[in-house]
Motif scaffolding. Structure first.
Motif, PDB file in Angstrom:
ATOM      1  N   ASP A 279      -7.848  -1.932 -13.019  1.00  0.00           N
ATOM      2  CA  ASP A 279      -6.838  -2.871 -13.516  1.00  0.00           C
ATOM      3  C   ASP A 279      -6.399  -3.758 -12.356  1.00  0.00           C
ATOM      4  OD1 ASP A 279      -5.032  -1.401 -11.957  1.00  0.00           O
ATOM      5  OD2 ASP A 279      -4.325  -0.233 -13.651  1.00  0.00           O
ATOM      6  N   TRP A 280      -5.483  -4.708 -12.606  1.00  0.00           N
ATOM      7  CA  TRP A 280      -5.129  -5.665 -11.562  1.00  0.00           C
ATOM      8  C   TRP A 280      -4.377  -5.005 -10.410  1.00  0.00           C
ATOM      9  CZ3 TRP A 280      -0.029  -6.341 -10.336  1.00  0.00           C
ATOM     10  CH2 TRP A 280       0.934  -5.973 -11.290  1.00  0.00           C
ATOM     11  N   ARG A 281      -3.674  -3.918 -10.666  1.00  0.00           N
ATOM     12  CA  ARG A 281      -2.959  -3.233  -9.591  1.00  0.00           C
ATOM     13  C   ARG A 281      -3.928  -2.600  -8.602  1.00  0.00           C
ATOM     14  NH1 ARG A 281      -0.509  -2.458 -14.365  1.00  0.00           N
ATOM     15  NH2 ARG A 281       1.715  -2.997 -14.571  1.00  0.00           N
ATOM     16  N   GLU A 282      -4.967  -1.949  -9.145  1.00  0.00           N
ATOM     17  CA  GLU A 282      -5.965  -1.316  -8.287  1.00  0.00           C
ATOM     18  C   GLU A 282      -6.750  -2.357  -7.495  1.00  0.00           C
ATOM     19  OE1 GLU A 282      -9.836   1.103  -9.442  1.00  0.00           O
ATOM     20  OE2 GLU A 282      -8.027   2.309  -9.788  1.00  0.00           O
ATOM     21  N   LEU A 308      -0.739 -10.670 -11.843  1.00  0.00           N
ATOM     22  CA  LEU A 308      -0.548 -10.406 -10.417  1.00  0.00           C
ATOM     23  C   LEU A 308       0.452 -11.387  -9.816  1.00  0.00           C
ATOM     24  CD1 LEU A 308      -1.204  -9.026  -7.756  1.00  0.00           C
ATOM     25  CD2 LEU A 308      -3.266 -10.451  -7.588  1.00  0.00           C
ATOM     26  N   ARG A 309       0.324 -12.659 -10.179  1.00  0.00           N
ATOM     27  CA  ARG A 309       1.253 -13.664  -9.655  1.00  0.00           C
ATOM     28  C   ARG A 309       2.698 -13.344 -10.061  1.00  0.00           C
ATOM     29  NH1 ARG A 309      -1.083 -17.703 -11.602  1.00  0.00           N
ATOM     30  NH2 ARG A 309      -2.268 -18.426  -9.799  1.00  0.00           N
ATOM     31  N   GLU A 310       2.906 -12.925 -11.306  1.00  0.00           N
ATOM     32  CA  GLU A 310       4.258 -12.590 -11.775  1.00  0.00           C
ATOM     33  C   GLU A 310       4.817 -11.389 -11.012  1.00  0.00           C
ATOM     34  OE1 GLU A 310       7.416 -10.654 -13.856  1.00  0.00           O
ATOM     35  OE2 GLU A 310       5.384  -9.816 -13.662  1.00  0.00           O
ATOM     36  N   ALA A 311       3.958 -10.360 -10.787  1.00  0.00           N
ATOM     37  CA  ALA A 311       4.410  -9.176 -10.055  1.00  0.00           C
ATOM     38  C   ALA A 311       4.758  -9.515  -8.605  1.00  0.00           C
ATOM     39  CB  ALA A 311       3.330  -8.093 -10.108  1.00  0.00           C
ATOM     40  N   LEU A 312       3.940 -10.357  -7.985  1.00  0.00           N
ATOM     41  CA  LEU A 312       4.218 -10.747  -6.602  1.00  0.00           C
ATOM     42  C   LEU A 312       5.482 -11.598  -6.517  1.00  0.00           C
ATOM     43  CD1 LEU A 312       0.595 -11.544  -5.340  1.00  0.00           C
ATOM     44  CD2 LEU A 312       1.993  -9.539  -4.816  1.00  0.00           C
ATOM     45  N   GLY A 313       5.725 -12.430  -7.542  1.00  0.00           N
ATOM     46  CA  GLY A 313       6.957 -13.223  -7.552  1.00  0.00           C
ATOM     47  C   GLY A 313       8.186 -12.331  -7.586  1.00  0.00           C
ATOM     48  N   ARG A 314       8.161 -11.324  -8.443  1.00  0.00           N
ATOM     49  CA  ARG A 314       9.289 -10.401  -8.511  1.00  0.00           C
ATOM     50  C   ARG A 314       9.458  -9.631  -7.210  1.00  0.00           C
ATOM     51  NH1 ARG A 314       8.510  -6.346 -11.759  1.00  0.00           N
ATOM     52  NH2 ARG A 314       6.397  -6.848 -12.506  1.00  0.00           N
ATOM     53  N   LEU A 315       8.315  -9.244  -6.603  1.00  0.00           N
ATOM     54  CA  LEU A 315       8.385  -8.536  -5.325  1.00  0.00           C
ATOM     55  C   LEU A 315       8.991  -9.427  -4.245  1.00  0.00           C
ATOM     56  CD1 LEU A 315       7.707  -6.113  -3.509  1.00  0.00           C
ATOM     57  CD2 LEU A 315       5.388  -7.030  -3.261  1.00  0.00           C
TER      58      LEU A 315
END
Length: 327
Positions: A279-282, A308-315
């Motif tokens: 998956d995109w996390r791995e 991935l872009r959305e997760a990195l934005g939140r991070l």
């Protein structure tokens, strides 16, 4: 026992341990002249051992397949039974560890007469060996031939079928045979690609001996284990992408070590590295191993790219925000 007999037995033992011996090396090992080696070879021939002479600068002697099975006095039926049993043990990894089983199999099959070898192949094809867990079927004939070449440091030509079903001919220097799970792997130096490669033995369709010997390249047991682990851990990935790093290929190989397998130069200053994950996390985790300060682009696919872009934005927002005070 006379010195002549003792020396002839020592010569026979050496001929059994390697597929090919240069005459000069045999003379050095036995502490005699090459002329004496020739006389001792003639004595072995008189006793019924078929020793082949190979002329030329790289010539020497080899115990020809088709001789009697020395030093054991086995009947034909006993030799066939032993060979089939060792093949099953090798492919199923049943006894004594893989190295012991392959050594015994290589020694026996080297001296099987052609009619007995045909019987072994025919009977082995009809023997249903126990399946201990899921795993691909490994040809015991191929396994035995590779074991001989690995022991003797002999270059091979392989007909190999990759995971996409594409067939190719590979010229290799076999370094080690190793099991992992229910699979066998061949670690070798690929002469055409000038790099280490690890092949699944069940995907090797045919083996051709070249009689060309080579000197082993230095590789520690830990490096062998790591390369086999990398090959064994690979599986088809749901997400497959490339990262193009601003890092020259030799520098990338030095930093990543065996994990650089599959990477290719992309010009003089960049390296293209394939990666993936279930998956995109791995898949993102692989990108975190790119060294600090090395810029790169990636072919990360959609829709995982958006996730991935959305997760990195939140991070990023979480890291920029002041830490929450504890109650």
């Amino acid at each position: 026992m006379s010195d002549t007999t003792t020396r002839a037995l020592a010569l026979l033992n050496l001929l059994q341990t390697h597929r090919h011996w240069p005459g000069a090396e045999l003379a050095t090992r036995l502490g005699v002249t090459e002329r004496t080696v020739r006389r001792d070879v003639d004595r072995l021939r008189e006793l019924g051992y078929r020793v082949e002479s190979i002329p030329g600068a790289a010539g020497g002697y080899r115990l020809e397949a088709g001789s009697a099975v020395p030093p054991l006095l086995l009947t034909d039926d006993e030799a066939v039974t032993m060979a089939i049993g060792l093949r099953v043990a090798a492919t199923q990894q049943l006894v004594g560890g893989p190295e012991v089983t392959l050594t015994a199999l290589a020694k026996l099959e080297q001296v099987l007469p052609s009619p007995l070898r045909r019987r072994v192949n025919a009977l082995a094809a009809s023997v249903q060996s126990p399946r201990m867990g899921d795993g691909p079927v490994v040809s015991p004939v191929v396994l035995g031939e590779i074991a001989l070449a690995t022991r003797d440091q002999e270059r091979l030509r392989l007909r190999y079928v990759d995971r996409e079903g594409s067939e190719s001919t590979r010229r290799v220097e076999p370094h080690a045979l190793a099991p992992s799970g229910r699979k066998w792997f061949l670690l070798c130096w690929d002469l055409d690609r000038a790099d280490w490669r690890t092949f699944r033995v069940d995907r090797i369709e045919a083996v051709e001996h070249t009689r060309v010997l080579f000197d082993r390249r230095p590789l520690t047991p830990e490096e062998i284990d790591e390369r086999v682990l990398i090959a064994a851990s690979w599986s088809p990935q749901k997400i497959e992408a490339d990262a193009v790093m601003e890092l020259p290929f030799p520098a990338m190989q030095e930093i990543f070590g065996p994990w650089s397998d599959g990477a290719t130069p992309d010009g003089e200053t960049r390296t293209r590295w394939p990666f993936g994950g279930s998956d995109w996390r791995e898949a993102m985790y692989a990108l975190l191993w790119i060294p600090e300060g090395v810029e790169y682009t990636t072919t990360f696919p959609e829709p995982e790219r958006t996730a991935l872009r959305e997760a990195l934005g939140r991070l990023q927002r979480a890291l920029d925000a002041p830490p929450s005070s504890r109650p």
